[in-house]
Design a protein around this motif. Structure first.
Motif, PDB file in Angstrom:
ATOM      1  N   TYR A  79      -5.683  -2.206  -6.253  1.00 40.88           N
ATOM      2  CA  TYR A  79      -5.659  -1.710  -7.633  1.00 40.88           C
ATOM      3  C   TYR A  79      -4.807  -2.662  -8.483  1.00 40.88           C
TER       4      TYR A  79
ATOM      5  N   MET B 260       0.995   8.405  -4.525  1.00 39.34           N
ATOM      6  CA  MET B 260       2.054   7.540  -4.003  1.00 39.34           C
ATOM      7  C   MET B 260       3.114   8.437  -3.378  1.00 39.34           C
TER       8      MET B 260
ATOM      9  N   SER C 171       0.820  -1.228   0.000  1.00 38.50           N
ATOM     10  CA  SER C 171       0.000   0.000   0.000  1.00 38.50           C
ATOM     11  C   SER C 171       0.846   1.267   0.000  1.00 38.50           C
TER      12      SER C 171
ATOM     13  N   HIS D  94      -3.023   3.365  -9.437  1.00 37.91           N
ATOM     14  CA  HIS D  94      -3.214   3.491  -7.999  1.00 37.91           C
ATOM     15  C   HIS D  94      -4.526   4.191  -7.671  1.00 37.91           C
TER      16      HIS D  94
ATOM     17  N   LEU E 167       2.146   0.695  -5.138  1.00 37.93           N
ATOM     18  CA  LEU E 167       1.138   0.298  -6.114  1.00 37.93           C
ATOM     19  C   LEU E 167      -0.147  -0.236  -5.485  1.00 37.93           C
ATOM     20  N   ASP E 168      -0.059  -0.781  -4.277  1.00 38.51           N
ATOM     21  CA  ASP E 168      -1.231  -1.357  -3.594  1.00 38.51           C
ATOM     22  C   ASP E 168      -1.985  -2.300  -4.535  1.00 38.51           C
TER      23      ASP E 168
END
Length: 273
Positions: free
Chosen positions: A172, A239, A164, A199, A167-168
């Motif tokens: 996503y 990000m 997280s 993201h 790019l998480d």
């Protein structure tokens, strides 16, 4: 058959949207015909014997003119007419093209500690290109990238990039890009305008695109090569993670340089699919 002709580019591709106009020696138009999907013109209008001028036009190409003699049988066999792309660069033939992931690279470069670069790439993606037949600016491209396929050559770093903080990928899983238009930037270069979804944030992103050429492949297909670059700001896509090391230097740069080396196969599927 009154008029027959084949309209081709310098590379031998058919110009399917060409228009052939025939005028007599007084300049009066006596015939107008359009090429078919194979770039061929076959018109049954019978012409009176004599000398004529044949003018071939197509959007995106320089016009070509030549003389033709109509025989007593009413025929004008023009043969092959070669059109030069305006700007001097030949383009891939129109229609669908499918990006070959095995021979393409979706890469990114980030600055590390302010003195060097770390390179990564996404190994799983699909993309399709549609080259417009009448105006290259109307061509389109769509791409889908699996975010979890990030590979920088370091397992610990890749795991962090999938988290997280960056790019998480659980939330996503896909990164998408869809073009909205093209603007010429040179004889073989364009700026691709589009929207990047990354993201959970969608923002307009331009790609600086260069066309590298077209040729046959060993599997009986036709391939086109492109290179594209752009620069992204991580904060534009929420990000914001960073670590500050000694002397106040950020461990990871705030911008990413994206580098795309693309090889596309003519058609809407890859060989063997």
């Amino acid at each position: 058959m009154g008029l027959t002709a084949k309209i081709r580019t310098r590379d031998g591709w058919a110009v399917s949207h060409a228009v052939v106009t025939v005028t007599d020696m007084t300049g009066g138009q006596v015939l107008r015909a359009e090429a078919d999907a194979e770039g061929a013109v076959r018109d049954t209008t019978e012409l009176a014997p004599g000398a004529y001028t044949v003018i071939v036009t197509a959007v995106g190409y320089a016009p070509a003119a030549s003389s033709a003699i109509v025989t007593a049988r009413g025929r004008a066999e023009v043969g092959t007419v070669t059109l030069a792309r305006q700007g001097g660069t030949e383009l891939p033939p129109p229609g669908p093209w499918t990006v070959d992931p095995a021979h393409s690279t979706v890469g990114a470069v980030a600055q590390h500690l302010g003195i060097s670069s770390v390179r990564g790439r996404f190994t799983e993606f699909t993309a399709a290109i549609e080259v417009a037949p009448d105006d290259v600016a109307r061509s389109r491209v769509e791409a889908v990238i699996r975010a979890a396929s990030i590979d920088t050559g370091n397992a610990m770093r890749d795991t962090h990039l999938r988290s997280s903080d960056f790019l998480d990928v659980e939330t996503y899983p896909e990164i998408t890009y869809r073009s909205t238009g093209l603007t010429p930037a040179g004889p073989d270069r364009w700026t691709v305008h589009g929207e990047l979804s990354l993201h959970g944030v969608a923002r307009p992103v331009n790609l600086e695109l260069a066309y590298l050429g077209t040729g046959a492949d060993p599997w009986g297909g036709t391939r086109a090569a492109f290179r594209a670059t752009t620069e992204l700001r991580r904060e534009d896509f929420a990000m914001n993670y960073n670590q500050v090391v000694q002397a106040g230097i950020a461990a990871i740069g705030t911008t990413l340089k994206v580098e795309l080396d693309v090889q596309a196969v003519q058609g809407d599927t890859l060989p063997g699919v």
